[in-house]
Design a protein around this motif. Sequence first.
Motif, PDB file in Angstrom:
ATOM      1  N   ALA A 145       0.874  -1.180   0.000  1.00 36.45           N
ATOM      2  CA  ALA A 145       0.000   0.000   0.000  1.00 36.45           C
ATOM      3  C   ALA A 145       0.905   1.223   0.000  1.00 36.45           C
ATOM      4  O   ALA A 145       1.570   1.491   0.997  1.00 36.45           O
ATOM      5  CB  ALA A 145      -0.916   0.000   1.216  1.00 36.45           C
ATOM      6  N   HIS A 159      -2.914  -1.745  -2.839  1.00 35.87           N
ATOM      7  CA  HIS A 159      -4.096  -1.042  -2.319  1.00 35.87           C
ATOM      8  C   HIS A 159      -4.072   0.415  -2.779  1.00 35.87           C
ATOM      9  O   HIS A 159      -2.999   1.015  -2.899  1.00 35.87           O
ATOM     10  CB  HIS A 159      -4.072  -1.114  -0.791  1.00 35.87           C
ATOM     11  CG  HIS A 159      -5.351  -0.708  -0.127  1.00 35.87           C
ATOM     12  ND1 HIS A 159      -5.753   0.609  -0.025  1.00 35.87           N
ATOM     13  CD2 HIS A 159      -6.313  -1.451   0.485  1.00 35.87           C
ATOM     14  CE1 HIS A 159      -6.903   0.662   0.621  1.00 35.87           C
ATOM     15  NE2 HIS A 159      -7.274  -0.565   0.936  1.00 35.87           N
ATOM     16  N   LYS A 192      -5.485  -4.795  -4.826  1.00 35.97           N
ATOM     17  CA  LYS A 192      -6.435  -5.030  -3.739  1.00 35.97           C
ATOM     18  C   LYS A 192      -7.529  -3.988  -3.959  1.00 35.97           C
ATOM     19  O   LYS A 192      -7.348  -2.806  -3.663  1.00 35.97           O
ATOM     20  CB  LYS A 192      -5.776  -4.863  -2.376  1.00 35.97           C
ATOM     21  CG  LYS A 192      -6.685  -5.193  -1.211  1.00 35.97           C
ATOM     22  CD  LYS A 192      -6.023  -4.896   0.131  1.00 35.97           C
ATOM     23  CE  LYS A 192      -5.006  -5.953   0.501  1.00 35.97           C
ATOM     24  NZ  LYS A 192      -4.535  -5.783   1.910  1.00 35.97           N
ATOM     25  N   CYS A 232     -10.248  -1.904  -3.161  1.00 33.97           N
ATOM     26  CA  CYS A 232     -10.955  -1.404  -1.988  1.00 33.97           C
ATOM     27  C   CYS A 232     -12.221  -0.686  -2.453  1.00 33.97           C
ATOM     28  O   CYS A 232     -12.147   0.440  -2.973  1.00 33.97           O
ATOM     29  CB  CYS A 232     -10.064  -0.461  -1.180  1.00 33.97           C
ATOM     30  SG  CYS A 232     -10.867   0.195   0.292  1.00 33.97           S
TER      31      CYS A 232
END
Length: 319
Positions: A102, A173, A211, A213
């Motif tokens: 991230a 992310h 990822k 989100c």
Amino acid sequence: MIKVEANCSSRMTDEMMRQVQGMGVEYLAANFIGDDASYDGVMRFQERAARYGLKIGNAGCPQLQKCPSIHLGKPDRDEWIDRYNEFTRALGKAGIGINYIAWQPNGIFRSRVDVGRYNHGQKSFICDMDEINARPIANDREYGEEEIWENFRYFCERALPVCEEAGVKLALHPNDPPVACLGGVHSLIYNTECYRRAFELVDQNPYLTMKMCIGCWLESDEFGNLAEDIKEFAAEDKISIVHFRNVSGTMPYFEETLLEDGKADMYSIMKQLVDCGFDGFLNIDHPFFEEDGRTMSEMSAAYFTGYMKALLHMAERKL
């Protein structure tokens, strides 16, 4: 196949594992803390989880996945990249196929954890961009767009070959909240075009994935078209993990809510994931907090997970 998982850390107790087992959840999304972020630490946790029929679907180490030295290109970044790569090798050796990254050297930005208008008297994350934008810069200086992207390229050139060797994908992310700059640091991923740029930068290397989100997509009207993005990236096998979260509205102000309370129809999002053939892991993101405002509520997490599982079962059965 969509695989539901529960979030945890390597400090998870046996009783907590038993509770996850009781929810009919088979997988864990595990953050390994401190000395646990090693092959021996991963194996100890994995063996303990197996006693409850649980498998580690994917994993990360907070100290490594949100590392200022790596993201800001500090003099010691090679040392930290080496540590990141060693963790990747440990996961691969343990048979865990996804590691987190991230690009948020200062973590997520929120104004406070508090009772708001949309969380039933409970405490949840609240974001007020007017308050956040009034803060001083978070680091020693400002870091611009091209500098951040060059640091990302530098990392990928050294990390992705290790991922291929270990058989471990990276799950990237978005920045949260998804705006161009936070705390004086340009964001790497704040809309769909940023993801496309990242994938192009590594020549579509299959070991760099996202990822996804859902909360970040919902926090901004400018992130992208969520339904179309699910269709595009699922078809390209770029989505490793989905974080399932709803919010009260878009920036400049939002609260994190129950799945059924926010701005989005979460069933339609789940249905799109199923219809587009998403094949990966699915977990809730942020449940409500305990009264102390520091720890997240296990009861709330169980409720969120149960509601999410119900939406998934409905979507799979086309109800």
